[in-house]
Design a protein around this motif. Structure first.
Motif, PDB file in Angstrom:
ATOM      1  N   ASP A   1      32.874  50.833  24.942  1.00  0.00           N
ATOM      2  CA  ASP A   1      32.208  50.015  25.958  1.00  0.00           C
ATOM      3  C   ASP A   1      31.474  50.887  26.966  1.00  0.00           C
ATOM      4  O   ASP A   1      30.282  50.706  27.230  1.00  0.00           O
ATOM      5  N   GLY A   2      32.161  51.877  27.528  1.00  0.00           N
ATOM      6  CA  GLY A   2      31.528  52.777  28.481  1.00  0.00           C
ATOM      7  C   GLY A   2      30.458  53.647  27.846  1.00  0.00           C
ATOM      8  O   GLY A   2      29.418  53.922  28.456  1.00  0.00           O
TER       9      GLY A   2
ATOM     10  N   ILE B   1      28.484  52.874  25.359  1.00  0.00           N
ATOM     11  CA  ILE B   1      27.260  52.094  25.152  1.00  0.00           C
ATOM     12  C   ILE B   1      26.553  51.841  26.477  1.00  0.00           C
ATOM     13  O   ILE B   1      25.325  51.969  26.578  1.00  0.00           O
ATOM     14  N   LYS B   2      27.331  51.512  27.525  1.00  0.00           N
ATOM     15  CA  LYS B   2      26.706  51.217  28.820  1.00  0.00           C
ATOM     16  C   LYS B   2      26.018  52.448  29.408  1.00  0.00           C
ATOM     17  O   LYS B   2      24.946  52.341  30.005  1.00  0.00           O
ATOM     18  N   LEU B   3      26.616  53.624  29.270  1.00  0.00           N
ATOM     19  CA  LEU B   3      25.976  54.845  29.747  1.00  0.00           C
ATOM     20  C   LEU B   3      24.725  55.154  28.932  1.00  0.00           C
ATOM     21  O   LEU B   3      23.709  55.603  29.473  1.00  0.00           O
ATOM     22  N   SER B   4      24.784  54.921  27.642  1.00  0.00           N
ATOM     23  CA  SER B   4      23.606  55.144  26.789  1.00  0.00           C
ATOM     24  C   SER B   4      22.477  54.201  27.154  1.00  0.00           C
ATOM     25  O   SER B   4      21.289  54.541  27.021  1.00  0.00           O
ATOM     26  N   ALA B   5      22.831  53.012  27.622  1.00  0.00           N
ATOM     27  CA  ALA B   5      21.820  51.991  27.948  1.00  0.00           C
ATOM     28  C   ALA B   5      21.433  51.991  29.424  1.00  0.00           C
ATOM     29  O   ALA B   5      20.596  51.173  29.839  1.00  0.00           O
ATOM     30  N   LEU B   6      22.004  52.915  30.215  1.00  0.00           N
ATOM     31  CA  LEU B   6      21.824  52.858  31.658  1.00  0.00           C
ATOM     32  C   LEU B   6      20.350  52.893  32.065  1.00  0.00           C
ATOM     33  O   LEU B   6      19.919  52.145  32.949  1.00  0.00           O
TER      34      LEU B   6
ATOM     35  N   ILE C   1      18.842  49.527  31.605  1.00  0.00           N
ATOM     36  CA  ILE C   1      19.336  48.578  32.617  1.00  0.00           C
ATOM     37  C   ILE C   1      18.601  48.774  33.935  1.00  0.00           C
ATOM     38  O   ILE C   1      18.145  47.809  34.573  1.00  0.00           O
TER      39      ILE C   1
END
Length: 407
Positions: free
Chosen positions: A386-387, A389-394, A397
């Motif tokens: 989860d983290g 993917i979110k860092l990769s997508a930051l 975003i």
């Protein structure tokens, strides 16, 4: 320049072109001629070449015929295959990789015999003139090069034959149509000319010399194992072999099963497109096997970097820059990557296909079933994704919150 040349080393095959060049060099330059013939696995009887040179007036001490099969495979073919080198997505560089070795030997013999120059039979339209001469200049900057095709007016087969007849140069002429322009060594055989000059014309079935038509290959497949050490094949079916022995054995296996045929329109370094056909049975098997063992033992970052630099590496070989600083730099990087490329690959050969059945490494496998299993495990916390993917997508975003639209 002509008055400065006292002795020249000629890359001599004994064929029409180089036999005429041998005589032409003496007539035009008035120099002593030394002949060099390389046995790099072209599977020809080279004894008649010596007899022919003697009949054309070459002193026995000036005739050099060397068996280079082991050096060719170990020091040229294998390093190239560590890189998985393929030119323009298809060509396994069979002709290209042989030229720097021939250039190296021409220079060595020139130094040994005190020759002023080297000479070759490559035409002014081809890549080989570049490969021979770049190699020679890299190893002996002051060497002079005589390229008859860029000097004389014997620019057709008819003129060459007329010159041969006039000078009593015996040329073996086979009945029937003229042969293709061919080049062979332990890695491959190539075909150019005749019907192949029409890129839309299919190759004639009787053109192929080494391999059976895949449709006529055995109906029973054959399973083999290749063992690798530091990125090089060292054993076939459990039997340790020398480099040239492995390549020869793989050639025979590949040819038997219709493996390694290629019909290609390629971009020559001199600027034109050319159409050629190739048979590289052993090399085709080696490429598949090497990539299979690398998939198991090579770190992903190293593997991807190798794939990124491979086209440049292949282009350098194709264009004749084997002895260039940049090729040597890339080779050092490639060889460093191969320290843990050890293990065994199991392959199935069947009607033109090379199928990987398995790969294993007792010491260097990076495949860890504890992490990659689809079953329950105790080492991978799936919540970590989860983290990740979110860092990769930051950045996406943040850009989206700023009102930027992708589409």
């Amino acid at each position: 320049m002509k008055k400065d040349i006292k002795k020249v080393v000629l890359a001599y095959s004994g064929g029409l072109d180089t036999s005429i060049i041998l005589k032409w060099l003496g007539d035009e330059y008035g120099c002593e001629v030394v002949t060099f013939t390389a046995d790099i696995g072209q599977n020809e009887d080279l004894a008649p070449i010596k007899e022919k040179a003697l009949k054309l007036g070459i002193k026995e001490k000036n005739i050099f015929i060397e068996d280079l099969k082991e050096e060719f495979t170990k020091n040229y073919v294998f390093p190239m295959f560590r890189a998985n080198a393929v030119y323009e997505g298809e060509y396994l560089l069979g002709t290209s990789i042989a030229r720097p070795l021939i250039a190296k030997k021409l220079v060595e013999i020139a130094k040994q015999t005190g020759a002023d120059a080297i000479s070759h039979g490559a035409t002014g339209k081809g890549n080989d003139q570049v490969r021979f001469e770049l190699g020679a200049y890299a190893l002996m900057p002051d060497i002079k090069v005589i390229a008859p095709w860029r000097e004389w007016d014997l620019n057709s087969r008819e003129k060459l034959l007329a010159y041969a007849k006039k000078n009593d140069i015996k040329i073996e002429q086979k009945k029937g149509k003229s042969p293709y322009s061919m080049d062979a060594n332990l890695l491959h055989i190539s075909y150019e000319g005749l019907i192949l000059e029409d890129p839309n014309a299919a190759p004639e079935k009787d053109m192929w010399r080494w391999s059976v038509d895949p449709k006529d290959a055995p109906n029973e497949s054959e399973i083999i194992e290749i063992e690798y050490k530091n990125g090089d094949p060292v054993a076939l079916n459990g039997k340790a072999l020398k480099p040239h022995e492995i390549l020869d054995a793989l050639n025979r296996l590949g040819a038997k099963h219709g493996i390694g045929r290629l019909d290609l329109v390629e971009n020559r370094y001199v600027g034109m497109k050319s159409r050629g056909c190739y048979e590289t049975p052993g090399g085709t098997i080696m490429l598949k096997a090497h990539r299979a063992i690398e998939s198991l033992t090579l770190d992903s970052g190293a593997a991807h970097l190798k794939d990124e630099i491979m086209p440049k590496y292949a282009e350098l070989i194709y264009n004749g820059f084997w002895f260039s600083p940049e090729r040597l730099m890339l080779q050092a990087l490639i060889d460093e990557s191969q320290k843990h490329v050890n293990g065994v690959v199991r392959l199935e050969l069947y009607k033109g296909n090379v199928i990987v059945l398995g790969r294993s490494s007792k010491t260097d496998s990076l495949f860890n079933v504890d992490f990659s299993t689809f079953e329950e495990d105790d080492v991978f916390d799936q919540k970590d994704a989860d983290g990740f993917i979110k860092l990769s997508a930051l950045r996406f975003i943040i850009a989206g919150k700023n009102g930027r639209k992708i589409i």
